[in-house]
Write a protein that holds these residues in place. Structure first.
Motif, PDB file in Angstrom:
ATOM      1  N   SER A 130       0.823  -1.205   0.000  1.00  0.00           N
ATOM      2  CA  SER A 130       0.000   0.000   0.000  1.00  0.00           C
ATOM      3  C   SER A 130       0.859   1.258   0.000  1.00  0.00           C
ATOM      4  CB  SER A 130      -0.958   0.007   1.189  1.00  0.00           C
ATOM      5  OG  SER A 130      -0.243   0.084   2.388  1.00  0.00           O
ATOM      6  N   ALA A 131       2.084   1.171   0.505  1.00  0.00           N
ATOM      7  CA  ALA A 131       2.964   2.333   0.520  1.00  0.00           C
ATOM      8  C   ALA A 131       3.438   2.681  -0.891  1.00  0.00           C
ATOM      9  CB  ALA A 131       4.165   2.074   1.422  1.00  0.00           C
ATOM     10  N   GLU A 132       3.567   1.656  -1.755  1.00  0.00           N
ATOM     11  CA  GLU A 132       3.953   1.917  -3.133  1.00  0.00           C
ATOM     12  C   GLU A 132       2.899   2.767  -3.818  1.00  0.00           C
ATOM     13  OE1 GLU A 132       4.808  -1.631  -5.307  1.00  0.00           O
ATOM     14  OE2 GLU A 132       6.171  -2.367  -3.784  1.00  0.00           O
ATOM     15  N   GLY A 133       1.652   2.468  -3.568  1.00  0.00           N
ATOM     16  CA  GLY A 133       0.553   3.253  -4.110  1.00  0.00           C
ATOM     17  C   GLY A 133       0.417   3.119  -5.609  1.00  0.00           C
ATOM     18  N   LYS A 134      -0.647   3.700  -6.106  1.00  0.00           N
ATOM     19  CA  LYS A 134      -0.902   3.707  -7.537  1.00  0.00           C
ATOM     20  C   LYS A 134      -0.487   5.049  -8.100  1.00  0.00           C
ATOM     21  CE  LYS A 134      -4.906   0.651  -7.638  1.00  0.00           C
ATOM     22  NZ  LYS A 134      -6.299   0.543  -8.052  1.00  0.00           N
ATOM     23  N   LYS A 135      -0.142   5.033  -9.370  1.00  0.00           N
ATOM     24  CA  LYS A 135       0.153   6.279 -10.049  1.00  0.00           C
ATOM     25  C   LYS A 135      -1.151   7.026 -10.250  1.00  0.00           C
ATOM     26  CE  LYS A 135       4.155   4.796 -12.696  1.00  0.00           C
ATOM     27  NZ  LYS A 135       4.698   4.526 -14.030  1.00  0.00           N
ATOM     28  N   ASP A 136      -1.121   8.322 -10.032  1.00  0.00           N
ATOM     29  CA  ASP A 136      -2.271   9.176 -10.287  1.00  0.00           C
ATOM     30  C   ASP A 136      -2.488   9.201 -11.800  1.00  0.00           C
ATOM     31  OD1 ASP A 136      -3.966  11.343 -10.855  1.00  0.00           O
ATOM     32  OD2 ASP A 136      -3.192  12.538  -9.202  1.00  0.00           O
ATOM     33  N   ALA A 137      -3.584   8.627 -12.261  1.00  0.00           N
ATOM     34  CA  ALA A 137      -3.845   8.471 -13.689  1.00  0.00           C
ATOM     35  C   ALA A 137      -3.899   9.818 -14.412  1.00  0.00           C
ATOM     36  CB  ALA A 137      -5.143   7.701 -13.913  1.00  0.00           C
ATOM     37  N   VAL A 138      -4.552  10.801 -13.827  1.00  0.00           N
ATOM     38  CA  VAL A 138      -4.655  12.122 -14.450  1.00  0.00           C
ATOM     39  C   VAL A 138      -3.275  12.756 -14.556  1.00  0.00           C
ATOM     40  CG1 VAL A 138      -5.556  14.466 -14.152  1.00  0.00           C
ATOM     41  CG2 VAL A 138      -7.045  12.502 -13.739  1.00  0.00           C
ATOM     42  N   LEU A 139      -2.505  12.679 -13.492  1.00  0.00           N
ATOM     43  CA  LEU A 139      -1.175  13.275 -13.452  1.00  0.00           C
ATOM     44  C   LEU A 139      -0.250  12.656 -14.498  1.00  0.00           C
ATOM     45  CD1 LEU A 139       0.885  15.155 -12.011  1.00  0.00           C
ATOM     46  CD2 LEU A 139       1.352  13.228 -10.479  1.00  0.00           C
ATOM     47  N   TYR A 140      -0.172  11.333 -14.544  1.00  0.00           N
ATOM     48  CA  TYR A 140       0.757  10.666 -15.451  1.00  0.00           C
ATOM     49  C   TYR A 140       0.311  10.746 -16.903  1.00  0.00           C
ATOM     50  CZ  TYR A 140       3.932   9.197 -11.841  1.00  0.00           C
ATOM     51  OH  TYR A 140       4.867   9.218 -10.843  1.00  0.00           O
ATOM     52  N   CYS A 141      -0.975  10.681 -17.148  1.00  0.00           N
ATOM     53  CA  CYS A 141      -1.483  10.854 -18.506  1.00  0.00           C
ATOM     54  C   CYS A 141      -1.184  12.274 -18.982  1.00  0.00           C
ATOM     55  CB  CYS A 141      -2.981  10.571 -18.550  1.00  0.00           C
ATOM     56  SG  CYS A 141      -3.716  10.811 -20.182  1.00  0.00           S
ATOM     57  N   SER A 142      -1.444  13.251 -18.132  1.00  0.00           N
ATOM     58  CA  SER A 142      -1.167  14.645 -18.488  1.00  0.00           C
ATOM     59  C   SER A 142       0.325  14.863 -18.724  1.00  0.00           C
ATOM     60  CB  SER A 142      -1.658  15.592 -17.388  1.00  0.00           C
ATOM     61  OG  SER A 142      -3.062  15.568 -17.300  1.00  0.00           O
ATOM     62  N   ALA A 143       1.160  14.254 -17.909  1.00  0.00           N
ATOM     63  CA  ALA A 143       2.612  14.386 -18.089  1.00  0.00           C
ATOM     64  C   ALA A 143       3.035  13.810 -19.434  1.00  0.00           C
ATOM     65  CB  ALA A 143       3.354  13.686 -16.958  1.00  0.00           C
ATOM     66  N   CYS A 144       2.511  12.662 -19.780  1.00  0.00           N
ATOM     67  CA  CYS A 144       2.851  12.033 -21.052  1.00  0.00           C
ATOM     68  C   CYS A 144       2.422  12.921 -22.216  1.00  0.00           C
ATOM     69  CB  CYS A 144       2.184  10.662 -21.140  1.00  0.00           C
ATOM     70  SG  CYS A 144       2.670   9.727 -22.623  1.00  0.00           S
ATOM     71  N   ARG A 145       1.208  13.426 -22.155  1.00  0.00           N
ATOM     72  CA  ARG A 145       0.710  14.282 -23.237  1.00  0.00           C
ATOM     73  C   ARG A 145       1.477  15.603 -23.302  1.00  0.00           C
ATOM     74  NH1 ARG A 145      -5.711  13.010 -22.517  1.00  0.00           N
ATOM     75  NH2 ARG A 145      -5.641  10.974 -23.540  1.00  0.00           N
ATOM     76  N   ALA A 146       1.864  16.131 -22.147  1.00  0.00           N
ATOM     77  CA  ALA A 146       2.644  17.363 -22.125  1.00  0.00           C
ATOM     78  C   ALA A 146       4.027  17.131 -22.740  1.00  0.00           C
ATOM     79  CB  ALA A 146       2.771  17.888 -20.697  1.00  0.00           C
ATOM     80  N   ILE A 147       4.629  15.996 -22.475  1.00  0.00           N
ATOM     81  CA  ILE A 147       5.924  15.651 -23.071  1.00  0.00           C
ATOM     82  C   ILE A 147       5.806  15.647 -24.586  1.00  0.00           C
ATOM     83  CG2 ILE A 147       7.584  13.767 -23.410  1.00  0.00           C
ATOM     84  CD1 ILE A 147       7.009  13.031 -20.396  1.00  0.00           C
ATOM     85  N   VAL A 148       4.777  14.989 -25.088  1.00  0.00           N
ATOM     86  CA  VAL A 148       4.573  14.920 -26.536  1.00  0.00           C
ATOM     87  C   VAL A 148       4.350  16.314 -27.111  1.00  0.00           C
ATOM     88  CG1 VAL A 148       3.044  14.063 -28.368  1.00  0.00           C
ATOM     89  CG2 VAL A 148       3.731  12.539 -26.511  1.00  0.00           C
ATOM     90  N   ASP A 149       3.527  17.108 -26.444  1.00  0.00           N
ATOM     91  CA  ASP A 149       3.238  18.456 -26.930  1.00  0.00           C
ATOM     92  C   ASP A 149       4.498  19.319 -26.947  1.00  0.00           C
ATOM     93  OD1 ASP A 149       1.354  20.583 -27.759  1.00  0.00           O
ATOM     94  OD2 ASP A 149       1.869  21.452 -25.815  1.00  0.00           O
ATOM     95  N   GLU A 150       5.273  19.272 -25.882  1.00  0.00           N
ATOM     96  CA  GLU A 150       6.486  20.088 -25.799  1.00  0.00           C
ATOM     97  C   GLU A 150       7.537  19.639 -26.812  1.00  0.00           C
ATOM     98  OE1 GLU A 150       6.910  22.896 -24.224  1.00  0.00           O
ATOM     99  OE2 GLU A 150       4.982  22.788 -23.197  1.00  0.00           O
ATOM    100  N   LEU A 151       7.706  18.332 -26.975  1.00  0.00           N
ATOM    101  CA  LEU A 151       8.676  17.842 -27.956  1.00  0.00           C
ATOM    102  C   LEU A 151       8.237  18.183 -29.372  1.00  0.00           C
ATOM    103  CD1 LEU A 151       9.668  14.372 -26.461  1.00  0.00           C
ATOM    104  CD2 LEU A 151      11.008  16.483 -26.444  1.00  0.00           C
ATOM    105  N   SER A 152       6.952  18.039 -29.654  1.00  0.00           N
ATOM    106  CA  SER A 152       6.434  18.375 -30.981  1.00  0.00           C
ATOM    107  C   SER A 152       6.669  19.849 -31.291  1.00  0.00           C
ATOM    108  CB  SER A 152       4.936  18.070 -31.075  1.00  0.00           C
ATOM    109  OG  SER A 152       4.701  16.699 -30.938  1.00  0.00           O
ATOM    110  N   TYR A 153       6.400  20.688 -30.316  1.00  0.00           N
ATOM    111  CA  TYR A 153       6.614  22.123 -30.496  1.00  0.00           C
ATOM    112  C   TYR A 153       8.092  22.414 -30.743  1.00  0.00           C
ATOM    113  CZ  TYR A 153       6.837  27.107 -29.606  1.00  0.00           C
ATOM    114  OH  TYR A 153       7.066  28.446 -29.729  1.00  0.00           O
TER     115      TYR A 153
END
Length: 188
Positions: free
Chosen positions: A21-44
């Motif tokens: 339980s200490a490992e926890g789950k990744k925040d889906a909104v946070l990690y999805c947004s990070a991935c999409r932001a990476i793509v957007d920034e690299l594309s730009y």
């Protein structure tokens, strides 16, 4: 003796449950947004490079016939350039903030800071949440660093050969960080 073994066994079960339980789950909104932001920034960043610029790749050794095997490739999508961009991409996450859509109440992270060539300003600052809490840009920076570390080879490979639908391929198909729908530009 039996009670000591039983207590020790029970203690091990409790400790293993706590560590899971200490490992926890990744925040889906946070990690999805990070991935999409990476793509957007690299594309730009790729679009900002002069398409005429090239880089030599290949071996710099002489072949037995005295020739050298090297070739020129566009700089923008070269592995060297993409690696340099990846080293800096997470610094750009400070231009993003937690955003709550006023109609759907859906949460995501969106870019709030306009780019140099972006003359349109975002009018809905009241829907952004700024601060130092778990929904801060610091969390997005950490998520970005985690995504880059885990998927660096895939990111470079996709950007080196693909120009379309990289966000869907990386964030949904390759990493599974997002559901299969890709938002329009500016919505991450």
């Amino acid at each position: 003796m039996a009670s000591t073994v039983l207590r020790l066994g029970l203690l091990l079960v409790v400790l293993s449950a706590c560590s899971l339980s200490a490992e926890g789950k990744k925040d889906a909104v946070l990690y999805c947004s990070a991935c999409r932001a990476i793509v957007d920034e690299l594309s730009y960043s790729i679009k900002q490079v002069d398409p005429k610029k090239t880089i030599n790749i290949g071996s710099f050794r002489l072949n037995p016939d005295g020739s050298m095997k090297d070739q020129k490739v566009p700089l923008a999508r070269s592995e060297t350039h993409l690696t340099e961009l990846l080293e800096e991409v997470c610094n750009k996450m400070n231009d993003y903030a937690h955003y709550v859509d006023p109609n759907t109440k859906e949460k995501s992270y969106k870019r709030f800071a306009p780019r140099d060539d972006d003359k349109s300003a975002f009018a809905d600052f009241e829907n952004f949440q700024f601060g130092d809490g778990p929904e801060s840009s610091k969390s997005l920076v950490f998520a970005c660093e985690s995504v880059v570390e885990e998927y660096e080879d895939e990111i470079i490979s996709l950007f080196a050969r693909e120009a379309d639908h990289v966000a869907e391929k990386l964030c949904s198909e390759v990493s599974g960080l997002c559901k299969a729908t890709v938002p329009s530009r500016g919505e991450l």
